[in-house]
Motif scaffolding. Structure first.
Motif, PDB file in Angstrom:
ATOM      1  N   GLU A   1       0.846  -1.215   0.000  1.00 40.19           N
ATOM      2  CA  GLU A   1       0.000   0.000   0.000  1.00 40.19           C
ATOM      3  C   GLU A   1       0.871   1.252   0.000  1.00 40.19           C
ATOM      4  O   GLU A   1       0.527   2.257  -0.616  1.00 40.19           O
TER       5      GLU A   1
ATOM      6  N   GLU B   1       4.370 -10.747   0.413  1.00 33.51           N
ATOM      7  CA  GLU B   1       2.936 -10.484   0.339  1.00 33.51           C
ATOM      8  C   GLU B   1       2.535 -10.290  -1.120  1.00 33.51           C
ATOM      9  O   GLU B   1       2.682  -9.192  -1.668  1.00 33.51           O
TER      10      GLU B   1
ATOM     11  N   ALA C   1      -3.185 -10.952  -3.198  1.00 35.24           N
ATOM     12  CA  ALA C   1      -3.792 -11.683  -2.063  1.00 35.24           C
ATOM     13  C   ALA C   1      -4.057 -10.776  -0.870  1.00 35.24           C
ATOM     14  O   ALA C   1      -4.576 -11.238   0.140  1.00 35.24           O
TER      15      ALA C   1
ATOM     16  N   SER D   1      -4.338 -12.192   3.183  1.00 38.01           N
ATOM     17  CA  SER D   1      -5.552 -12.940   3.532  1.00 38.01           C
ATOM     18  C   SER D   1      -5.296 -14.173   4.400  1.00 38.01           C
ATOM     19  O   SER D   1      -5.972 -15.194   4.252  1.00 38.01           O
ATOM     20  N   VAL D   2      -4.318 -14.080   5.303  1.00 37.30           N
ATOM     21  CA  VAL D   2      -4.143 -15.170   6.263  1.00 37.30           C
ATOM     22  C   VAL D   2      -5.275 -15.077   7.280  1.00 37.30           C
ATOM     23  O   VAL D   2      -5.609 -13.987   7.769  1.00 37.30           O
TER      24      VAL D   2
ATOM     25  N   ILE E   1      -0.210 -10.185   9.176  1.00 40.12           N
ATOM     26  CA  ILE E   1      -1.660 -10.352   9.105  1.00 40.12           C
ATOM     27  C   ILE E   1      -2.334  -8.982   9.096  1.00 40.12           C
ATOM     28  O   ILE E   1      -2.072  -8.159   9.986  1.00 40.12           O
ATOM     29  N   GLY E   2      -3.211  -8.738   8.143  1.00 33.18           N
ATOM     30  CA  GLY E   2      -3.956  -7.479   8.096  1.00 33.18           C
ATOM     31  C   GLY E   2      -5.294  -7.632   8.791  1.00 33.18           C
ATOM     32  O   GLY E   2      -5.404  -7.609  10.016  1.00 33.18           O
TER      33      GLY E   2
HETATM   34  P1  PGA Z   1      -4.669  -8.949   4.784  1.00 33.59           P
HETATM   35  O1  PGA Z   1      -3.451  -7.889   4.761  1.00 33.59           O
HETATM   36  O2  PGA Z   1      -4.277 -10.006   5.792  1.00 33.59           O
HETATM   37  O3  PGA Z   1      -5.876  -8.155   5.201  1.00 33.59           O
HETATM   38  O4  PGA Z   1      -4.759  -9.498   3.411  1.00 33.59           O
HETATM   39  C1  PGA Z   1      -2.124  -8.303   4.851  1.00 33.59           C
HETATM   40  C2  PGA Z   1      -1.221  -7.094   4.794  1.00 33.59           C
HETATM   41  O5  PGA Z   1      -1.531  -6.139   4.077  1.00 33.59           O
HETATM   42  O6  PGA Z   1      -0.161  -7.064   5.467  1.00 33.59           O
END
Ligand code: PGA
Length: 252
Positions: A99, A169, A173, A215-216, A235-236
């Protein structure tokens, strides 16, 4: 033996009150876990870092920042320096998140400067790398990730790597609900470790923790973490719920 790590990237979510609650909940739910050779990290927004460090005191939770400016100080309105982060007790920073790369135009060259500033300040870096969907589709994904590593990290000396954690990452995903398969994750993690071994040496590469992110969730964490070169996760979404985050920690 390399360390296993589960890190929660809270992104621009969670206000001060929620941050305090979430840390307390995670603290309670992990306090009796053995967590041998495993680190638990959360990364709230800048404004909540100081209180998060205090709230996480005397617990197994470490607090990291999500970003940092490359300059040591100066006229950079709205930015935060390494020294400011250190002064509130931060020891680890996420850099190069996709991002930041795509929405804030951070490129390999800038990120390499940020890494140098962080390391010069004795900060540990969780450095994110990963390919876009187009690269995945055209089979250029290994090359793309290889060049991100080369451009931002291969100027480092071997001794610097003790403060580098990598997070693979795949951009396709992240936040999409779509996860790399365990085989796709392992293929890339092996490729990354091998690239580091070729540039430096096998022993150094064997000691670098490489996390998977994208997406974990509790339902897929164990499968992904079981891969030989996957040493944990960044993890997001699922790190914003104490129950889910704890379930992911238990899966390691
Ligand atoms: P997510 O994000 O687990 O919501 O896919 C992961 C991240 O952006 O570090």
């Amino acid at each position: 033996m390399r360390t296993k790590i589960v890190a929660g990237n809270w992104k621009m979510n969670v206000n001060e009150v929620e941050s305090t609650e979430l840390i307390q909940e995670i603290k309670n739910s992990i306090q009796n876990l053995p967590l041998e050779n495993t680190r638990v990290i959360v990364a709230p927004s800048f404004i909540n870092l100081a209180s998060a460090v205090k709230n996480a005191d005397n617990s197994k939770i470490e607090v990291a920042a999500q970003n940092m400016h490359e300059a040591t100080s100066g006229a950079f309105t709205g930015e935060v320096s390494a020294d400011m982060l250190k002064s509130v007790g931060i020891k680890t920073i996420i850099l190069g998140h996709s991002e930041r790369r795509s929405l804030f135009n951070e490129d390999d060259e800038l990120l390499s400067k940020k890494i140098d500033t962080a390391l010069a300040n004795d900060l540990e870096v969780i450095f994110c790398i990963g390919e876009h969907l187009e690269e995945r589709k055209t089979d250029n994904y290994l090359l793309e990730v290889g060049s991100q590593i080369k451009n931002s990290l291969f100027h480092l000396e071997a001794k610097d790597w003790k403060n580098i954690i990598l997070a693979y990452e795949p951009v396709w995903a992240i936040g999409t609900g779509e996860t790399a398969s365990p085989e796709q994750a392992q293929e890339m993690h092996y490729f990354i470790r091998n690239a580091i071994a070729k540039k430096y040496n096998k022993e150094l590469a064997a000691n670098v923790s490489i996390l998977y992110g994208g997406s974990v969730k509790p339902s897929n964490a164990e499968e992904i973490f079981s891969q030989a070169d996957v040493d944990g996760g960044l993890i997001g979404g699922a790190s914003l719920k104490a129950n889910d985050f704890t379930a992911i920690i238990k899966a390691i």
